[in-house]
Motif scaffolding. Sequence first.
Motif, PDB file in Angstrom:
ATOM      1  N   UNK A 116     -11.360  10.452  -1.820  1.00  0.00           N
ATOM      2  CA  UNK A 116     -10.007  10.195  -1.291  1.00  0.00           C
ATOM      3  C   UNK A 116      -9.391  11.411  -0.595  1.00  0.00           C
ATOM      4  N   UNK A 117      -9.396  12.616  -1.222  1.00  0.00           N
ATOM      5  CA  UNK A 117      -8.751  13.750  -0.531  1.00  0.00           C
ATOM      6  C   UNK A 117      -9.362  14.037   0.843  1.00  0.00           C
ATOM      7  N   UNK A 118     -10.675  13.824   0.979  1.00  0.00           N
ATOM      8  CA  UNK A 118     -11.352  14.101   2.247  1.00  0.00           C
ATOM      9  C   UNK A 118     -10.956  13.169   3.373  1.00  0.00           C
ATOM     10  N   UNK A 119     -10.427  11.989   3.022  1.00  0.00           N
ATOM     11  CA  UNK A 119     -10.031  11.030   4.057  1.00  0.00           C
ATOM     12  C   UNK A 119      -8.862  11.533   4.903  1.00  0.00           C
ATOM     13  N   UNK A 120      -8.187  12.600   4.450  1.00  0.00           N
ATOM     14  CA  UNK A 120      -7.049  13.134   5.208  1.00  0.00           C
ATOM     15  C   UNK A 120      -7.422  14.385   6.002  1.00  0.00           C
ATOM     16  N   UNK A 121      -8.706  14.772   5.910  1.00  0.00           N
ATOM     17  CA  UNK A 121      -9.079  16.017   6.594  1.00  0.00           C
ATOM     18  C   UNK A 121     -10.223  15.794   7.571  1.00  0.00           C
ATOM     19  N   UNK A 154       0.080  17.850  -4.864  1.00  0.00           N
ATOM     20  CA  UNK A 154       0.286  16.558  -4.183  1.00  0.00           C
ATOM     21  C   UNK A 154       0.068  16.623  -2.672  1.00  0.00           C
ATOM     22  N   UNK A 155       0.354  17.803  -2.079  1.00  0.00           N
ATOM     23  CA  UNK A 155       0.168  17.945  -0.629  1.00  0.00           C
ATOM     24  C   UNK A 155      -1.259  17.697  -0.189  1.00  0.00           C
ATOM     25  N   UNK A 156      -2.239  17.894  -1.112  1.00  0.00           N
ATOM     26  CA  UNK A 156      -3.647  17.674  -0.775  1.00  0.00           C
ATOM     27  C   UNK A 156      -3.918  16.215  -0.391  1.00  0.00           C
ATOM     28  N   UNK A 157      -3.126  15.295  -0.954  1.00  0.00           N
ATOM     29  CA  UNK A 157      -3.295  13.878  -0.591  1.00  0.00           C
ATOM     30  C   UNK A 157      -2.022  13.344   0.076  1.00  0.00           C
TER      31      UNK A 157
END
Length: 515
Positions: free
Chosen positions: A198-203, A455-458
């Motif tokens: 999930x976190x990688x989907x924003x980067x 929280x900023x990570x996601x």
Amino acid sequence: MSNIKILWVDDEIDLLKPHILFLEKKNYDITTCQSGADAIEDVDRNNYDIIFLDENMPGLSGLETLTEIKAKRPNVPVVMITKSEEEYLMEEAIGSKIADYLIKPVNPNQILLSLKKNLDHSRLVSEKTTASYQQEFRKIAMDMAMANTYEDWVELYKRLLYWELELENIEDIGMVEILESQKTEANTQFGKFVEKNYPGWFSGEESPVMSHTLFRELVLPELEKKAPTLMVVIDNLRYDQWLAISDTINIHYKEKSEKPYCSILPTATQYARNAIFSGLMPVEMEKLYPKLWKNDTDEGGKNLYEADFLNEQIRRLGLDVKWEYHKISSLRAGKQLAQNFKSQKGNDLTVIVYNFVDILSHAKTEMEVIKELASNDKAYRSLTQSWFRNSPLLEIIQQSQQLGFKLIITTDHGTINVKNPSKVIGDKETSLNLRYKTGRSLSYENKDVFAVKRPGDIHLPSINMSSSFIFAKDDLFFAYPNNYNHYVGYYRNTYQHGGISLEEMIVPFVVLEPR
């Protein structure tokens, strides 16, 4: 096959002796009659599993006898046998609710097939379904171990739902329990997949269509085709609930495309639905529109500005469209929009947010009512189907079809039936949701949650400097240690959202065209 009792009515019954011997060898119990009058008397005295009835007899005809039998035994299946192929006879017999229709001369295998079709249908379907799922079980288990993309999980979830819907119609409790355990295992593995990816989907990593990209990726291409469009966002609509109402919609619309998308975390209305309409993640909403965004601990409604967010997204995308937004949270509001829906015919885009769980029951008793009426997923689907068929939303969809609107059906997130508590401790500023928590100094069971320290990570806002988020996995719900037993008893087996599960995150997006 013992104990199946058959009544065979034919004025030439002696000629059917070979057929009767054939069936008796297969343990069917046959009683014979040579007239309609005798058959009616016999039906008064005895219960039969099925009746074979000759149409062409002296005295009472087969159709007349059928009428009398059905008056006395409306549920017994009757197979009409006739020499005539005249259409009116077939129509009359079918209109009288016969179970089957055979043309003379009949052979023993035709009779046997008719018996199996009418008496063994449920058992045969059940056996075939069970055998097919047993074959599929291993394949699903293998594919689950190999699933490493969102699309893989969508396909797995669809297959599990397919078998759930197939098995719910049979009486094999053991098979249903096996499927339930496979669904539980799927959610455990899906939780691990989300935590890892999930976190990688924003980067920049390959990501599925998500709440904040839904409008741009899937709605915008439809609007560019210049057909007037009705977009209905049904609150809390799980993928299986979509399947439950799709047959009713398909009377008026035909499916053009169907692409389940991924709800953002938390799978909660204020986050996911605002993300749909703004085209932004919550941290961007808070930064760009501080007057429109509210955090968990802020006073007031959290979804009051969806139309404003949509207006800003349409402006950012440079769309030149005439549009209107409606939020329906009561039966009265739904009826009012249905009465006035023709006024939408000049719009390029009409958006309706339909809070169906709110309408299903009054807010204060919502949980107890749904707990009573929908104790499991099968009952929840049935309740959804019943609500939809009698709702103003169906009237609105019927009218949109008549006006030539394209139809988009989607949702903000799904829900899951929570069964097991997970202890959590937080301060009085901690959010109240049962499937996610945000706040300072949270204590929790590590194995039960996906914890995000920053929280900023996601792309979620921090209420204060040391805030974190935790998301419940599987079918867990958070419970505080004080008053624990009362709390657990009250919330167990209710439908909640906010966490990580196939049911909450893989949700429908369907484009349909008028028939």
